[in-house]
Design a protein around this motif. Structure first.
Motif, PDB file in Angstrom:
ATOM      1  N   LYS A   9       7.646   4.131  -4.968  1.00  0.00           N
ATOM      2  CA  LYS A   9       8.333   2.997  -5.589  1.00  0.00           C
ATOM      3  C   LYS A   9       7.961   1.679  -4.913  1.00  0.00           C
ATOM      4  CE  LYS A   9      12.979   1.367  -6.686  1.00  0.00           C
ATOM      5  NZ  LYS A   9      14.410   1.620  -6.550  1.00  0.00           N
ATOM      6  N   GLN A  10       7.796   1.704  -3.590  1.00  0.00           N
ATOM      7  CA  GLN A  10       7.497   0.490  -2.836  1.00  0.00           C
ATOM      8  C   GLN A  10       5.997   0.189  -2.754  1.00  0.00           C
ATOM      9  OE1 GLN A  10       9.409   0.869   0.968  1.00  0.00           O
ATOM     10  NE2 GLN A  10      11.447   0.725   0.080  1.00  0.00           N
ATOM     11  N   ARG A  11       5.198   1.076  -3.266  1.00  0.00           N
ATOM     12  CA  ARG A  11       3.752   0.912  -3.217  1.00  0.00           C
ATOM     13  C   ARG A  11       3.314  -0.341  -3.965  1.00  0.00           C
ATOM     14  NH1 ARG A  11      -0.222   5.573  -5.563  1.00  0.00           N
ATOM     15  NH2 ARG A  11      -2.186   4.596  -4.981  1.00  0.00           N
ATOM     16  N   LYS A  12       2.491  -1.148  -3.318  1.00  0.00           N
ATOM     17  CA  LYS A  12       2.077  -2.422  -3.913  1.00  0.00           C
ATOM     18  C   LYS A  12       0.820  -2.301  -4.778  1.00  0.00           C
ATOM     19  CE  LYS A  12       4.367  -5.393  -0.632  1.00  0.00           C
ATOM     20  NZ  LYS A  12       5.658  -5.071  -1.049  1.00  0.00           N
ATOM     21  N   ASN A  13      -0.226  -1.660  -4.285  1.00  0.00           N
ATOM     22  CA  ASN A  13      -1.473  -1.566  -5.033  1.00  0.00           C
ATOM     23  C   ASN A  13      -1.638  -0.144  -5.571  1.00  0.00           C
ATOM     24  OD1 ASN A  13      -4.041  -1.555  -6.069  1.00  0.00           O
ATOM     25  ND2 ASN A  13      -4.899  -2.770  -4.410  1.00  0.00           N
ATOM     26  N   LYS A  14      -1.249   0.047  -6.800  1.00  0.00           N
ATOM     27  CA  LYS A  14      -1.280   1.379  -7.404  1.00  0.00           C
ATOM     28  C   LYS A  14      -2.667   1.797  -7.851  1.00  0.00           C
ATOM     29  CE  LYS A  14       3.430   0.940  -8.449  1.00  0.00           C
ATOM     30  NZ  LYS A  14       4.579   0.956  -8.990  1.00  0.00           N
ATOM     31  N   ASP A  15      -3.632   0.880  -7.736  1.00  0.00           N
ATOM     32  CA  ASP A  15      -4.996   1.209  -8.119  1.00  0.00           C
ATOM     33  C   ASP A  15      -5.738   1.959  -7.019  1.00  0.00           C
ATOM     34  OD1 ASP A  15      -4.732   0.009 -10.617  1.00  0.00           O
ATOM     35  OD2 ASP A  15      -5.255  -1.957  -9.802  1.00  0.00           O
ATOM     36  N   LEU A  16      -5.263   1.834  -5.791  1.00  0.00           N
ATOM     37  CA  LEU A  16      -5.913   2.518  -4.674  1.00  0.00           C
ATOM     38  C   LEU A  16      -5.458   3.970  -4.589  1.00  0.00           C
ATOM     39  CD1 LEU A  16      -5.593  -0.164  -1.860  1.00  0.00           C
ATOM     40  CD2 LEU A  16      -7.622   0.416  -3.184  1.00  0.00           C
ATOM     41  N   ILE A  17      -6.386   4.844  -4.276  1.00  0.00           N
ATOM     42  CA  ILE A  17      -6.038   6.247  -4.054  1.00  0.00           C
ATOM     43  C   ILE A  17      -5.563   6.379  -2.613  1.00  0.00           C
ATOM     44  CG2 ILE A  17      -6.904   8.602  -3.927  1.00  0.00           C
ATOM     45  CD1 ILE A  17      -8.890   7.852  -6.133  1.00  0.00           C
ATOM     46  N   LEU A  18      -4.414   6.995  -2.422  1.00  0.00           N
ATOM     47  CA  LEU A  18      -3.861   7.209  -1.092  1.00  0.00           C
ATOM     48  C   LEU A  18      -4.099   8.638  -0.647  1.00  0.00           C
ATOM     49  CD1 LEU A  18      -0.377   5.469  -1.386  1.00  0.00           C
ATOM     50  CD2 LEU A  18      -2.488   4.538  -0.457  1.00  0.00           C
ATOM     51  N   ILE A  19      -4.025   8.855   0.657  1.00  0.00           N
ATOM     52  CA  ILE A  19      -4.102  10.202   1.228  1.00  0.00           C
ATOM     53  C   ILE A  19      -2.765  10.497   1.889  1.00  0.00           C
ATOM     54  CG2 ILE A  19      -5.222  11.676   2.935  1.00  0.00           C
ATOM     55  CD1 ILE A  19      -7.753   9.975   2.522  1.00  0.00           C
ATOM     56  N   HIS A  20      -2.164  11.605   1.528  1.00  0.00           N
ATOM     57  CA  HIS A  20      -0.885  12.049   2.100  1.00  0.00           C
ATOM     58  C   HIS A  20      -1.182  13.218   3.027  1.00  0.00           C
ATOM     59  CE1 HIS A  20       2.788  14.440   2.283  1.00  0.00           C
ATOM     60  NE2 HIS A  20       3.463  13.375   1.894  1.00  0.00           N
ATOM     61  N   HIS A  21      -1.094  12.993   4.334  1.00  0.00           N
ATOM     62  CA  HIS A  21      -1.394  14.047   5.298  1.00  0.00           C
ATOM     63  C   HIS A  21      -0.106  14.690   5.787  1.00  0.00           C
ATOM     64  CE1 HIS A  21      -3.817  16.325   8.029  1.00  0.00           C
ATOM     65  NE2 HIS A  21      -2.948  16.037   8.989  1.00  0.00           N
ATOM     66  N   LYS A  76      14.774  -0.560   5.083  1.00  0.00           N
ATOM     67  CA  LYS A  76      14.301  -1.936   4.945  1.00  0.00           C
ATOM     68  C   LYS A  76      12.866  -1.956   4.424  1.00  0.00           C
ATOM     69  CE  LYS A  76      18.024  -3.571   6.914  1.00  0.00           C
ATOM     70  NZ  LYS A  76      19.050  -4.176   6.152  1.00  0.00           N
ATOM     71  N   ASP A  77      12.440  -3.128   4.020  1.00  0.00           N
ATOM     72  CA  ASP A  77      11.057  -3.325   3.601  1.00  0.00           C
ATOM     73  C   ASP A  77      10.133  -3.253   4.809  1.00  0.00           C
ATOM     74  OD1 ASP A  77      11.732  -3.679   0.935  1.00  0.00           O
ATOM     75  OD2 ASP A  77      12.029  -5.831   1.177  1.00  0.00           O
ATOM     76  N   LEU A  78       8.881  -2.952   4.568  1.00  0.00           N
ATOM     77  CA  LEU A  78       7.895  -2.810   5.638  1.00  0.00           C
ATOM     78  C   LEU A  78       7.825  -4.031   6.557  1.00  0.00           C
ATOM     79  CD1 LEU A  78       5.762  -1.074   7.001  1.00  0.00           C
ATOM     80  CD2 LEU A  78       4.115  -1.949   5.340  1.00  0.00           C
ATOM     81  N   PRO A  79       7.784  -5.270   6.047  1.00  0.00           N
ATOM     82  CA  PRO A  79       7.722  -6.413   6.962  1.00  0.00           C
ATOM     83  C   PRO A  79       8.918  -6.471   7.918  1.00  0.00           C
ATOM     84  CG  PRO A  79       7.165  -7.117   4.746  1.00  0.00           C
ATOM     85  CD  PRO A  79       7.662  -5.696   4.654  1.00  0.00           C
ATOM     86  N   ILE A  80      10.092  -6.118   7.422  1.00  0.00           N
ATOM     87  CA  ILE A  80      11.285  -6.122   8.270  1.00  0.00           C
ATOM     88  C   ILE A  80      11.178  -5.028   9.327  1.00  0.00           C
ATOM     89  CG2 ILE A  80      13.783  -5.754   8.309  1.00  0.00           C
ATOM     90  CD1 ILE A  80      13.823  -7.087   5.493  1.00  0.00           C
ATOM     91  N   MET A  81      10.701  -3.843   8.950  1.00  0.00           N
ATOM     92  CA  MET A  81      10.530  -2.758   9.916  1.00  0.00           C
ATOM     93  C   MET A  81       9.522  -3.142  10.997  1.00  0.00           C
ATOM     94  SD  MET A  81      10.640   0.671   7.663  1.00  0.00           S
ATOM     95  CE  MET A  81      12.178   1.508   7.484  1.00  0.00           C
ATOM     96  N   LYS A  82       8.438  -3.793  10.598  1.00  0.00           N
ATOM     97  CA  LYS A  82       7.445  -4.246  11.584  1.00  0.00           C
ATOM     98  C   LYS A  82       8.068  -5.237  12.561  1.00  0.00           C
ATOM     99  CE  LYS A  82       3.221  -3.618   8.887  1.00  0.00           C
ATOM    100  NZ  LYS A  82       2.077  -4.300   8.262  1.00  0.00           N
ATOM    101  N   GLN A  83       8.913  -6.098  12.039  1.00  0.00           N
ATOM    102  CA  GLN A  83       9.571  -7.075  12.917  1.00  0.00           C
ATOM    103  C   GLN A  83      10.535  -6.382  13.869  1.00  0.00           C
ATOM    104  OE1 GLN A  83      11.499 -10.225  10.799  1.00  0.00           O
ATOM    105  NE2 GLN A  83      12.056 -11.331  12.653  1.00  0.00           N
ATOM    106  N   ILE A  84      11.246  -5.380  13.410  1.00  0.00           N
ATOM    107  CA  ILE A  84      12.160  -4.619  14.269  1.00  0.00           C
ATOM    108  C   ILE A  84      11.375  -3.993  15.415  1.00  0.00           C
ATOM    109  CG2 ILE A  84      13.603  -2.535  14.386  1.00  0.00           C
ATOM    110  CD1 ILE A  84      14.457  -3.237  11.456  1.00  0.00           C
TER     111      ILE A  84
END
Length: 88
Positions: A9-21, A76-84
């Motif tokens: 749901k939070q994914r920004k670029n849906k055109d990129l293929i992701l890898i789930h490890h 929280k959103d990723l930017p907020i988590m990075k700040q934490i």
């Protein structure tokens, strides 16, 4: 599955293929989980022998984020988590 759906749901670029490890836990091998990955262009990647030590670096980083930074306590959103993390 909740974390996966939240990440999608939070994914920004849906055109990129992701890898789930992951390890070869039953929840990650389940047909429903694999269908969600496939539907969202997420390529599954798993350890060879269900051995968490094969994934030791990732497991350690996740452990530090959860235990030392309590990052799993926040929704929280990723930017907020990075700040934490930076401010801890």
């Amino acid at each position: 599955m909740v974390a996966l759906r939240l990440a999608i749901k939070q994914r920004k670029n849906k055109d990129l293929i992701l890898i789930h490890h992951s390890d070869r836990g039953l929840q990650y091998c389940a047909n429903e989980y694999q269908k969600v990955l496939s539907k969202n262009r997420i390529k599954p990647s798993m350890t060879q022998n269900a051995d968490p030590y094969e994934n030791a670096v990732s497991e350690r980083i996740n452990g530090i984020l959860k235990q030392e930074f309590n990052i799993d306590k926040y929704n929280k959103d990723l930017p907020i988590m990075k700040q934490i993390i930076r401010n801890s």
